[in-house]
Design a protein around this motif. Structure first.
Motif, PDB file in Angstrom:
ATOM      1  N   UNK A 245       0.813  -1.206   0.000  1.00 28.60           N
ATOM      2  CA  UNK A 245       0.000   0.000   0.000  1.00 28.60           C
ATOM      3  C   UNK A 245       0.854   1.266   0.000  1.00 28.60           C
ATOM      4  N   UNK A 246       2.079   1.162   0.449  1.00 28.46           N
ATOM      5  CA  UNK A 246       3.006   2.292   0.395  1.00 28.46           C
ATOM      6  C   UNK A 246       3.844   2.270  -0.883  1.00 28.46           C
ATOM      7  N   UNK A 247       3.533   1.349  -1.796  1.00 34.25           N
ATOM      8  CA  UNK A 247       4.205   1.321  -3.092  1.00 34.25           C
ATOM      9  C   UNK A 247       5.451   0.458  -3.149  1.00 34.25           C
ATOM     10  N   UNK A 248       5.807  -0.207  -2.080  1.00 29.35           N
ATOM     11  CA  UNK A 248       6.979  -1.079  -2.107  1.00 29.35           C
ATOM     12  C   UNK A 248       6.507  -2.480  -2.505  1.00 29.35           C
ATOM     13  N   UNK A 249       6.211  -2.636  -3.806  1.00 32.64           N
ATOM     14  CA  UNK A 249       5.655  -3.910  -4.286  1.00 32.64           C
ATOM     15  C   UNK A 249       6.678  -5.038  -4.224  1.00 32.64           C
ATOM     16  N   UNK A 250       7.924  -4.700  -4.480  1.00 37.73           N
ATOM     17  CA  UNK A 250       8.949  -5.744  -4.474  1.00 37.73           C
ATOM     18  C   UNK A 250       9.067  -6.414  -3.117  1.00 37.73           C
ATOM     19  N   UNK A 251       9.171  -5.611  -2.051  1.00 42.07           N
ATOM     20  CA  UNK A 251       9.318  -6.177  -0.706  1.00 42.07           C
ATOM     21  C   UNK A 251       8.016  -6.842  -0.264  1.00 42.07           C
ATOM     22  N   UNK A 252       6.890  -6.218  -0.629  1.00 44.91           N
ATOM     23  CA  UNK A 252       5.609  -6.825  -0.248  1.00 44.91           C
ATOM     24  C   UNK A 252       5.413  -8.182  -0.908  1.00 44.91           C
ATOM     25  N   UNK A 253       5.692  -8.273  -2.212  1.00 45.39           N
ATOM     26  CA  UNK A 253       5.539  -9.555  -2.927  1.00 45.39           C
ATOM     27  C   UNK A 253       6.498 -10.598  -2.371  1.00 45.39           C
ATOM     28  N   UNK A 254       7.735 -10.173  -2.067  1.00 41.18           N
ATOM     29  CA  UNK A 254       8.726 -11.109  -1.524  1.00 41.18           C
ATOM     30  C   UNK A 254       8.247 -11.690  -0.191  1.00 41.18           C
ATOM     31  N   UNK A 255       7.660 -10.845   0.621  1.00 41.83           N
ATOM     32  CA  UNK A 255       7.140 -11.335   1.907  1.00 41.83           C
ATOM     33  C   UNK A 255       6.034 -12.361   1.695  1.00 41.83           C
ATOM     34  N   UNK A 256       5.128 -12.083   0.766  1.00 41.48           N
ATOM     35  CA  UNK A 256       4.030 -13.026   0.501  1.00 41.48           C
ATOM     36  C   UNK A 256       4.565 -14.345  -0.057  1.00 41.48           C
ATOM     37  N   UNK A 257       5.499 -14.255  -0.953  1.00 42.55           N
ATOM     38  CA  UNK A 257       6.052 -15.493  -1.525  1.00 42.55           C
ATOM     39  C   UNK A 257       6.737 -16.349  -0.448  1.00 42.55           C
ATOM     40  N   UNK A 258       7.397 -15.684   0.497  1.00 39.84           N
ATOM     41  CA  UNK A 258       8.020 -16.418   1.602  1.00 39.84           C
ATOM     42  C   UNK A 258       6.949 -17.109   2.448  1.00 39.84           C
ATOM     43  N   UNK A 259       5.893 -16.386   2.745  1.00 37.97           N
ATOM     44  CA  UNK A 259       4.828 -16.964   3.579  1.00 37.97           C
ATOM     45  C   UNK A 259       4.192 -18.165   2.868  1.00 37.97           C
ATOM     46  N   UNK A 260       3.986 -18.056   1.572  1.00 35.17           N
ATOM     47  CA  UNK A 260       3.376 -19.158   0.819  1.00 35.17           C
ATOM     48  C   UNK A 260       4.266 -20.403   0.827  1.00 35.17           C
ATOM     49  N   UNK A 261       5.553 -20.198   0.729  1.00 35.96           N
ATOM     50  CA  UNK A 261       6.476 -21.346   0.741  1.00 35.96           C
ATOM     51  C   UNK A 261       6.488 -22.044   2.092  1.00 35.96           C
ATOM     52  N   UNK A 262       6.295 -21.311   3.146  1.00 36.95           N
ATOM     53  CA  UNK A 262       6.452 -21.865   4.488  1.00 36.95           C
ATOM     54  C   UNK A 262       5.151 -22.386   5.090  1.00 36.95           C
ATOM     55  N   UNK A 263       4.047 -22.322   4.361  1.00 35.43           N
ATOM     56  CA  UNK A 263       2.754 -22.737   4.919  1.00 35.43           C
ATOM     57  C   UNK A 263       2.027 -23.702   3.993  1.00 35.43           C
ATOM     58  N   UNK A 264       1.407 -24.698   4.599  1.00 42.57           N
ATOM     59  CA  UNK A 264       0.629 -25.670   3.841  1.00 42.57           C
ATOM     60  C   UNK A 264      -0.778 -25.152   3.546  1.00 42.57           C
ATOM     61  N   UNK A 265      -1.380 -24.497   4.523  1.00 43.64           N
ATOM     62  CA  UNK A 265      -2.715 -23.945   4.317  1.00 43.64           C
ATOM     63  C   UNK A 265      -2.571 -22.599   3.635  1.00 43.64           C
ATOM     64  N   UNK A 266      -2.869 -22.574   2.342  1.00 40.12           N
ATOM     65  CA  UNK A 266      -2.540 -21.399   1.536  1.00 40.12           C
ATOM     66  C   UNK A 266      -3.752 -20.556   1.124  1.00 40.12           C
TER      67      UNK A 266
END
Length: 383
Positions: free
Chosen positions: A316-337
């Motif tokens: 929401x503050x325009x830092x799409x790169x860091x935001x997307x990276x955080x989401x991708x990390x969370x998706x890799x580390x969780x089974x319930x997606x």
């Protein structure tokens, strides 16, 4: 007196010579006899005068020697007696002032002593306490304040450990006494975010904070956020200082709904930080992760939520790169997606709808109708 004595002796010799001469000249003329008689009388008078002077001189010398032999105080008293009488009124005035000096010591009240300590910083006061025999550093005082709320008990424990501190209690000579100890504790407490005495107060503040609501007033909302932030921060510091790594254990010390406080704080942060500065989001990220790291029982329920909240705020503050990276990390580390994919897609709905649909479409590889968030993902695809 030696001169006078010599004159007396010479006078005696003169007298003797005159007498001899008189005896020799007895057969002389009558006129000579009269003259001799006059001379003899004159010589006798001179001799008596000289002898008297010699004796007076000897007496004076003897008095001087006796005076020298007298003890010094007797001499001083004799010499200064009249002056002492003159100075008597001054002496009497000094005697009147003397009780005032004696009364000055008890006149220094505990309040005045404590006020005098306020001129020094806490480190100087700690050093003064060390000089009194209390071998403690500032951290030692603060550790006691974290464990015990009763100040009197803290002081009793300190004096039991350092009894020598009670021995030399002369404020006028040293500039301190036991009245210093409560001031050291007071100053040490001022530098603490939270202490044992604050537990009951914090519980009341938490109950009041849970009643706060956000409005359309940005200033009001900022106050709400800051109030909640300060309370959670104090809980974090308390856990760190007391070595508490469980929110449930901390809750046993503070009689308030700590879980409700944490939930409300995260909700308010998610609502207000999109309109604040990017640096505020970064600060929140470090803070909320510190809370979760301190209290292990919060990991399971709050790790994913905190990471997704922070990722959304970055986006929401325009830092799409860091935001997307955080989401991708969370998706890799969780089974319930399903929840994670929905949150990831949903944050882009008002920013980039095509990207939102692409993320929702990717979710279908892992999510189907058995998952709670499947209908909401389909709704994004169809919007």
């Amino acid at each position: 007196d030696a001169t006078l004595m010599k004159e007396a002796v010479d006078g005696a010799k003169v007298q003797e010579e005159i007498s001899v001469q008189a005896e020799t000249e007895k057969p002389a003329k009558a006129a000579d006899n009269a003259k001799a008689a006059a001379t003899e009388a004159q010589a006798n008078a001179a001799s008596k005068t000289l002898m008297k002077e010699a004796l007076d001189g000897a007496r004076i010398q003897r008095e001087i020697e006796e005076e020298k032999a007298k003890p010094a105080p007797a001499k001083k008293t004799a010499a200064k007696k009249p002056a002492a009488k003159t100075a008597a009124p001054k002496k009497k005035a000094a005697a009147k002032a003397e009780p005032a000096k004696e009364e000055k010591k008890p006149e220094i009240s505990d309040e005045e002593k404590k006020a005098s300590y306020q001129a020094f910083d806490v480190y100087t006061l700690v050093d003064m306490a060390k000089a009194m025999g209390i071998d403690m550093n500032l951290d030692d005082y603060q550790a006691l304040l974290m464990k015990e709320a009763d100040e009197q008990k803290i002081m009793a424990d300190i004096l039991a450990k350092y009894p020598e501190a009670e021995k030399d209690q002369d404020f006028e000579a040293n500039g301190y006494d036991l009245t210093l100890l409560p001031v050291v504790l007071e100053k040490a407490a001022e530098g603490m975010d939270v202490k044992a005495a604050d537990f009951a107060t914090i519980a009341q503040e938490i109950e009041a904070a849970l009643q706060l609501q956000l409005t359309d007033d940005g200033m009001h909302n900022a106050d709400v956020y800051n109030t909640l932030f300060d309370l959670v921060r104090r809980l974090l510091v308390m856990g760190q200082n007391k070595g508490i790594d469980s929110f449930a254990v901390l809750n046993e010390t503070i009689p308030a709904d700590l879980m409700a406080l944490l939930n409300k704080f995260m909700d308010v942060a998610y609502a207000v930080l999109p309109t604040w500065q990017y640096k505020d989001v970064k600060y929140y990220e470090g803070f909320i992760y510190a809370v979760l790291s301190q209290f292990e029982d919060l990991h399971q329920g709050y790790d994913n939520r905190a990471m997704m909240d922070v990722a959304d705020l970055f986006i929401r503050h325009g830092d799409y790169g860091l935001g997307d990276a955080n989401y991708n990390y969370i998706l890799r580390e969780n089974q319930l997606k399903d929840q994670i994919y929905f949150r990831f897609a949903d944050v882009y709905r008002n920013i980039d709808m095509n990207k939102a649909k692409a993320i929702a479409n990717s979710a279908l590889q892992f999510v189907d109708g058995r998952y709670d968030y499947y209908p909401r993902i389909i709704e994004i695809l169809e919007s």
